[in-house]
Write a protein that holds these residues in place. Structure first.
Motif, PDB file in Angstrom:
ATOM      1  N   ALA A 102     117.136  66.277  30.487  1.00  0.00           N
ATOM      2  CA  ALA A 102     118.095  65.880  29.303  1.00  0.00           C
ATOM      3  C   ALA A 102     116.909  66.351  27.936  1.00  0.00           C
ATOM      4  CB  ALA A 102     118.472  64.393  29.339  1.00  0.00           C
ATOM      5  N   LEU A 103     115.975  65.889  27.812  1.00  0.00           N
ATOM      6  CA  LEU A 103     115.113  66.243  26.749  1.00  0.00           C
ATOM      7  C   LEU A 103     114.910  67.927  26.566  1.00  0.00           C
ATOM      8  CD1 LEU A 103     112.660  63.108  26.663  1.00  0.00           C
ATOM      9  CD2 LEU A 103     114.470  63.569  25.107  1.00  0.00           C
ATOM     10  N   ILE A 104     114.603  68.372  27.723  1.00  0.00           N
ATOM     11  CA  ILE A 104     114.296  69.642  27.645  1.00  0.00           C
ATOM     12  C   ILE A 104     115.320  70.651  27.281  1.00  0.00           C
ATOM     13  CG2 ILE A 104     113.736  71.374  29.309  1.00  0.00           C
ATOM     14  CD1 ILE A 104     111.874  69.533  30.714  1.00  0.00           C
ATOM     15  N   MET A 105     116.389  70.073  27.874  1.00  0.00           N
ATOM     16  CA  MET A 105     117.711  70.973  27.608  1.00  0.00           C
ATOM     17  C   MET A 105     118.102  70.853  26.240  1.00  0.00           C
ATOM     18  SD  MET A 105     118.358  72.917  30.173  1.00  0.00           S
ATOM     19  CE  MET A 105     119.971  73.485  29.497  1.00  0.00           C
ATOM     20  N   VAL A 106     118.422  69.668  25.603  1.00  0.00           N
ATOM     21  CA  VAL A 106     118.550  69.323  24.061  1.00  0.00           C
ATOM     22  C   VAL A 106     117.590  70.120  23.300  1.00  0.00           C
ATOM     23  CG1 VAL A 106     118.920  67.780  22.535  1.00  0.00           C
ATOM     24  CG2 VAL A 106     119.909  67.318  24.660  1.00  0.00           C
ATOM     25  N   LEU A 107     116.379  69.744  23.447  1.00  0.00           N
ATOM     26  CA  LEU A 107     115.434  70.171  22.406  1.00  0.00           C
ATOM     27  C   LEU A 107     115.191  71.772  22.550  1.00  0.00           C
ATOM     28  CD1 LEU A 107     112.605  67.301  22.667  1.00  0.00           C
ATOM     29  CD2 LEU A 107     114.499  67.790  20.901  1.00  0.00           C
ATOM     30  N   GLY A 108     115.360  72.011  23.823  1.00  0.00           N
ATOM     31  CA  GLY A 108     115.325  73.673  23.916  1.00  0.00           C
ATOM     32  C   GLY A 108     116.428  74.433  23.386  1.00  0.00           C
ATOM     33  N   SER A 109     117.512  73.869  23.464  1.00  0.00           N
ATOM     34  CA  SER A 109     118.933  74.464  22.928  1.00  0.00           C
ATOM     35  C   SER A 109     118.919  74.457  21.361  1.00  0.00           C
ATOM     36  CB  SER A 109     119.956  73.921  23.569  1.00  0.00           C
ATOM     37  OG  SER A 109     120.102  73.790  24.847  1.00  0.00           O
ATOM     38  N   LEU A 110     118.225  73.529  20.894  1.00  0.00           N
ATOM     39  CA  LEU A 110     118.053  73.515  19.509  1.00  0.00           C
ATOM     40  C   LEU A 110     117.096  74.162  18.862  1.00  0.00           C
ATOM     41  CD1 LEU A 110     118.336  69.575  18.796  1.00  0.00           C
ATOM     42  CD2 LEU A 110     120.053  71.190  18.569  1.00  0.00           C
ATOM     43  N   ILE A 111     115.899  74.700  19.729  1.00  0.00           N
ATOM     44  CA  ILE A 111     115.082  75.430  19.192  1.00  0.00           C
ATOM     45  C   ILE A 111     115.501  76.952  19.346  1.00  0.00           C
ATOM     46  CG2 ILE A 111     112.433  76.353  19.475  1.00  0.00           C
ATOM     47  CD1 ILE A 111     111.853  73.316  20.257  1.00  0.00           C
ATOM     48  N   GLY A 112     116.184  77.163  20.388  1.00  0.00           N
ATOM     49  CA  GLY A 112     116.924  78.401  20.679  1.00  0.00           C
ATOM     50  C   GLY A 112     117.852  78.745  19.474  1.00  0.00           C
ATOM     51  N   ILE A 113     118.643  77.602  19.060  1.00  0.00           N
ATOM     52  CA  ILE A 113     119.290  77.977  18.052  1.00  0.00           C
ATOM     53  C   ILE A 113     118.665  78.435  16.678  1.00  0.00           C
ATOM     54  CG2 ILE A 113     121.341  76.913  16.422  1.00  0.00           C
ATOM     55  CD1 ILE A 113     122.222  75.443  19.174  1.00  0.00           C
ATOM     56  N   LEU A 114     117.752  77.514  16.571  1.00  0.00           N
ATOM     57  CA  LEU A 114     116.619  77.757  15.463  1.00  0.00           C
ATOM     58  C   LEU A 114     116.236  79.101  15.285  1.00  0.00           C
ATOM     59  CD1 LEU A 114     115.415  76.581  12.869  1.00  0.00           C
ATOM     60  CD2 LEU A 114     113.495  75.966  14.441  1.00  0.00           C
ATOM     61  N   LEU A 115     115.493  79.716  16.366  1.00  0.00           N
ATOM     62  CA  LEU A 115     115.296  80.980  16.371  1.00  0.00           C
ATOM     63  C   LEU A 115     116.129  82.207  16.307  1.00  0.00           C
ATOM     64  CD1 LEU A 115     113.344  81.112  20.000  1.00  0.00           C
ATOM     65  CD2 LEU A 115     112.152  81.309  17.891  1.00  0.00           C
ATOM     66  N   ASN A 116     117.641  81.762  16.383  1.00  0.00           N
ATOM     67  CA  ASN A 116     118.652  82.788  16.207  1.00  0.00           C
ATOM     68  C   ASN A 116     118.939  82.809  14.741  1.00  0.00           C
ATOM     69  OD1 ASN A 116     120.662  84.511  16.967  1.00  0.00           O
ATOM     70  ND2 ASN A 116     122.321  82.972  16.707  1.00  0.00           N
ATOM     71  N   ARG A 117     118.491  81.764  13.980  1.00  0.00           N
ATOM     72  CA  ARG A 117     118.891  81.530  12.303  1.00  0.00           C
ATOM     73  C   ARG A 117     117.587  81.930  11.677  1.00  0.00           C
ATOM     74  NH1 ARG A 117     123.134  78.050  11.398  1.00  0.00           N
ATOM     75  NH2 ARG A 117     124.577  78.136  13.149  1.00  0.00           N
TER      76      ARG A 117
ATOM     77  N   GLY B  92     114.488  84.318  10.098  1.00  0.00           N
ATOM     78  CA  GLY B  92     114.154  85.508   9.997  1.00  0.00           C
ATOM     79  C   GLY B  92     113.379  86.052  10.732  1.00  0.00           C
ATOM     80  N   LYS B  93     113.071  87.540  10.762  1.00  0.00           N
ATOM     81  CA  LYS B  93     112.162  88.261  11.695  1.00  0.00           C
ATOM     82  C   LYS B  93     111.017  87.685  11.800  1.00  0.00           C
ATOM     83  CE  LYS B  93     112.909  92.462  12.189  1.00  0.00           C
ATOM     84  NZ  LYS B  93     113.003  94.056  11.700  1.00  0.00           N
ATOM     85  N   LYS B  94     110.178  87.630  10.664  1.00  0.00           N
ATOM     86  CA  LYS B  94     108.722  87.150  10.711  1.00  0.00           C
ATOM     87  C   LYS B  94     108.427  85.901  11.115  1.00  0.00           C
ATOM     88  CE  LYS B  94     107.183  90.075   6.724  1.00  0.00           C
ATOM     89  NZ  LYS B  94     106.635  89.913   5.408  1.00  0.00           N
ATOM     90  N   MET B  95     109.362  84.522  10.717  1.00  0.00           N
ATOM     91  CA  MET B  95     109.323  83.184  11.027  1.00  0.00           C
ATOM     92  C   MET B  95     109.533  83.130  12.702  1.00  0.00           C
ATOM     93  SD  MET B  95     107.861  81.561   8.941  1.00  0.00           S
ATOM     94  CE  MET B  95     108.142  79.883   9.912  1.00  0.00           C
ATOM     95  N   ARG B  96     110.733  84.087  12.963  1.00  0.00           N
ATOM     96  CA  ARG B  96     111.231  83.993  14.535  1.00  0.00           C
ATOM     97  C   ARG B  96     110.066  84.507  15.428  1.00  0.00           C
ATOM     98  NH1 ARG B  96     114.981  87.963  14.444  1.00  0.00           N
ATOM     99  NH2 ARG B  96     116.660  86.203  13.771  1.00  0.00           N
ATOM    100  N   LEU B  97     109.094  85.686  14.953  1.00  0.00           N
ATOM    101  CA  LEU B  97     107.928  85.829  15.653  1.00  0.00           C
ATOM    102  C   LEU B  97     106.852  84.895  15.546  1.00  0.00           C
ATOM    103  CD1 LEU B  97     106.528  88.415  17.158  1.00  0.00           C
ATOM    104  CD2 LEU B  97     105.779  89.047  14.724  1.00  0.00           C
ATOM    105  N   VAL B  98     106.746  84.162  14.594  1.00  0.00           N
ATOM    106  CA  VAL B  98     105.566  83.045  14.675  1.00  0.00           C
ATOM    107  C   VAL B  98     106.060  81.867  15.794  1.00  0.00           C
ATOM    108  CG1 VAL B  98     104.554  81.419  13.441  1.00  0.00           C
ATOM    109  CG2 VAL B  98     104.756  83.797  12.411  1.00  0.00           C
TER     110      VAL B  98
END
Length: 339
Positions: A124-139, A141-147
């Motif tokens: 449950a924790l992996i799916m929730v937190l991983g999905s939130l971070i995946g959405i954050l990656l999509n939002r 910019g290019k440099k912060m996404r790379l970091v």
């Protein structure tokens, strides 16, 4: 030019093809050209056998490395082998006595319940937190996404034993960072506090470790899935006045439902058999209070020298996982039929 017997000369037609010298004239078959056989007269394999021949080496390797040990383990689970029998090389047949002993053992069912609770909390924790971070990656910019992507990959690539040692240092009783943080925050009672004094606290630390190491897989796959969702769908949702939560459930989740099903399925398998993290953290202690099924089987086999009983535990673990996954397979098949 040709000279007849009367002495007259006639011109030969210029477009007549010349026949090569020394080669007999070939006559075409009335039925057309026949099929040519392969060189050397060898017959080619039927095309239907080619895929099986290509996967045969992989199947043979899996059968050698996985199937044979599994069969030997099943046979061992029906034998009464302890330390004395192992030294004397005696393998007495015990029937189902190992299984009946486990089914009637309250400690075994305690470990089963603990394993299910541990798996459910982690997934449950992996799916929730991983999905939130995946959405954050999509939002981002290019440099912060790379970091952020590099940080996730580094966490994912760290060996399990090395990450366990880092967490043991963080929660160390004398020199741990967590005790220093709690004291600095003004909390009392954290002078040489033992974070692993109970099974629940030990499994909590292991949960943090497992979630930390598994989030990158979900986050990066979530980001890859989000790139396949068309921008026009988000634009339509904004025009309809949908907020972020409504956009996720109405747009993102229906389009990425196969991703959530497969990823959850993989995480259940990986967490359920998380042996290294639990055993390397505190060897299933204190007093075997943090054991899950893989650790329980290992301790019974290696520490207690109950080899037949340990084999029966591993077989029951596989059967329990197969039963749980069968319901999940039905859900996946139902989802495919709806599509």
């Amino acid at each position: 030019m040709t000279v007849h017997s009367q002495g007259a000369m006639t011109a030969a037609p210029q477009d007549a093809p010349r026949k090569p010298a020394g080669r007999p004239e070939e006559t075409a078959s009335p039925t057309g050209p026949g099929p040519t056989s392969p060189r050397g007269g060898r017959k080619s394999l039927p095309s239907g056998w080619l895929p099986y021949l290509l996967v045969a080496p992989a199947v043979l390797a899996l059968a050698t490395l996985l199937l044979y040990p599994l069969i030997k383990n099943v046979i061992l689970s029906f034998q009464d082998i302890n330390k004395i029998e192992f030294i004397q090389r005696k393998y007495p047949f015990a029937g189902f006595s190992n299984y009946t002993q486990l089914i009637g053992d309250a400690d075994f069912w305690t470990v089963v319940a603990r394993s299910f609770a541990f798996t459910a909390a982690n997934v449950a924790l992996i799916m929730v937190l991983g999905s939130l971070i995946g959405i954050l990656l999509n939002r981002l910019g290019k440099k912060m996404r790379l970091v952020l992507s590099m940080a996730l990959v580094m966490a994912w690539a760290m060996p399990i034993v090395a990450s366990v040692q880092v967490f043991k240092w963080l929660f160390d009783e004398q020199f741990g960072v967590m005790n220093w943080v709690m004291r600095s925050a003004g909390f009392a009672g954290y002078e040489q506090h033992n974070w692993m004094q109970t099974g629940l606290s030990t499994l909590t630390i292991v949960t943090v470790l497992v979630v930390w190491g598994s989030i990158p897989f979900v986050a990066l796959n979530m980001y890859a899935g989000l790139t396949t969702v068309g921008a026009e769908l988000y634009e339509a949702a904004r025009m309809d006045g949908a907020n972020g939560w409504q956009t996720f459930w109405k747009i993102v989740f229906p389009n990425l439902r196969p991703f959530f099903l497969i990823t959850t399925f993989l995480e259940v398998i990986w967490v359920f058999k998380a042996f290294t993290q639990v055993y390397a953290m505190n060897k299933g202690g204190p007093d075997r209070a943090s054991e899950i099924l893989p650790v329980f089987a290992y301790v019974e086999g290696q520490s207690q020298a109950h080899y037949g009983l340990a084999a029966a535990i591993s077989v029951l673990t596989i059967l329990i996982l197969v039963v749980v996954m069968s319901f999940y397979f039905r859900l996946i098949l139902k989802q495919e039929e709806e599509q």
